[in-house]
Write an enzyme that holds these catalytic residues in place. Structure first.
Site, short mmCIF file in Angstrom:
data_model
loop_
_atom_site.label_atom_id
_atom_site.label_comp_id
_atom_site.label_asym_id
_atom_site.label_seq_id
_atom_site.Cartn_x
_atom_site.Cartn_y
_atom_site.Cartn_z
N ASP A 81 -2.23 85.35 69.45
CA ASP A 81 -0.95 85.32 68.76
C ASP A 81 -0.10 86.53 69.18
O ASP A 81 -0.58 87.67 69.20
CB ASP A 81 -1.19 85.36 67.25
N GLY A 186 5.51 87.92 56.90
CA GLY A 186 5.18 88.76 55.77
C GLY A 186 5.46 88.12 54.42
O GLY A 186 5.64 86.91 54.30
N HIS A 213 6.57 80.27 62.58
CA HIS A 213 6.00 81.57 62.23
C HIS A 213 6.56 81.96 60.86
O HIS A 213 7.59 81.46 60.43
CB HIS A 213 6.36 82.62 63.29
N SER A 216 3.72 81.57 55.58
CA SER A 216 3.20 81.82 54.24
C SER A 216 4.34 81.85 53.24
O SER A 216 5.47 82.19 53.57
CB SER A 216 2.45 83.16 54.18
N ASN A 235 1.99 79.02 61.30
CA ASN A 235 1.27 80.30 61.24
C ASN A 235 1.21 80.77 59.80
O ASN A 235 2.24 80.95 59.15
CB ASN A 235 1.97 81.34 62.11
#
Length: 290
Positions: A81, A186, A213, A216, A235
């Protein structure tokens, strides 16, 4: 079983679902991902981010990830990554990685194309898939250490242009494109505003899997919307890592007479539970919400 990114994402594209890519800088995080995937019988991607080499060096963590992938009962891609150079790409491939990401998004467009083409030529000669990035995926600066730059950028000018994305993919021959359309690396400090129309235009233009990306922390509906618009690789790291840390903190506060291996177990189990939920959502099945 160890498979390439191209293999795993081709099936995801056919089935209109996404495969979770889980950064695994420790044995606990890697085992959590594999165990959850085997229980749910879903494919996954085990990633090692270049910025995590200081946590566990590539030459130590890489063989562990490859071994876990080969022994797994589900398809597993082992992925570098945010690789920063052809040198580190070669190191990962030599260790058995089946996929690499070269991140030259901070360079000028032509330099990005040139760098990615060099990596693609080498990786494809070794039957390894390649992901590259176009646009700037920013960081909240809390847990967003997967990539080194871009924390202070803001505005649509950093988003991936669908027309330029088409040219980029055609010239580089990459297998998947990491695109910028509103997510950040983040912990989210405010509700994300995703440009789904832009994402879908990128997907339609490049006719390749799109990578998200900063995956989360989104709502379940956000995930479904992005998958239906072309995202095939998500990701996911910061929130699972935080879940593990919170579980360890809680155990220390409740049980003062513990040993380090106890913390490793409780951390792994908390990460696993968080990843199970993510994997179920990424499968894009209505049963997830029942």
């Amino acid at each position: 079983m160890l498979v390439t990114l191209q293999e795993i994402l081709t099936k995801a594209d056919e089935g209109n679902y996404a495969v979770g890519a889980f950064n695994s800088p420790t044995l606990e995080s890697a085992r959590a991902a594999v165990e959850a995937a085997e229980e749910l019988q879903v494919p996954i991607i085990l990633s090692h981010a270049e910025v995590h080499f200081e946590v566990t060096p590539l030459e130590i963590m890489g063989p562990i990830l490859v071994h876990l992938a080969k022994q797994a009962s589900v398809p597993v891609t082992v992925h570098l990554d945010h690789g920063s150079s052809l040198e580190n790409v070669k190191r990962a491939i030599a260790l058995g990685f089946s996929s690499v990401m070269i991140d030259a998004s901070h360079m000028s467009y032509e330099d990005n194309v040139k760098t990615v083409k060099e990596v693609v030529e080498y990786a494809h000669d070794h039957h390894v898939s390649v992901e590259a990035e176009l646009g700037i995926i920013t960081s909240s600066e809390i847990g967003g250490e997967e990539t080194a730059g871009g924390a202070h950028h803001d505005g649509e000018d950093i988003y991936t242009d669908p027309d330029i994305a088409k040219d980029f993919v055609e010239r580089t021959k990459i297998d998947a494109l990491a695109a910028s359309f509103g997510t950040v690396h983040g912990i989210y400090l405010k509700e994300p505003k995703l440009d789904i129309a832009r994402l879908n235009a990128i997907y339609q233009n490049i006719q390749k899997p799109v990578v998200m990306h900063g995956g989360s922390g989104l709502s379940e509906q956000d995930y479904i919307n992005t998958i239906n618009a072309g995202v095939r690789k998500i990701n996911y790291y910061s929130y699972a890592a935080r879940a593990g840390a919170h579980a360890v903190k809680e155990m220390i506060e409740k049980e003062p007479n513990i040993f380090y291996h106890d913390l490793a177990v409780v951390g792994k189990n908390a990460i696993k539970e968080d990843l199970r939920r993510a994997m179920q959502i990424f499968s894009n099945k209505s049963s997830v919400f029942q």
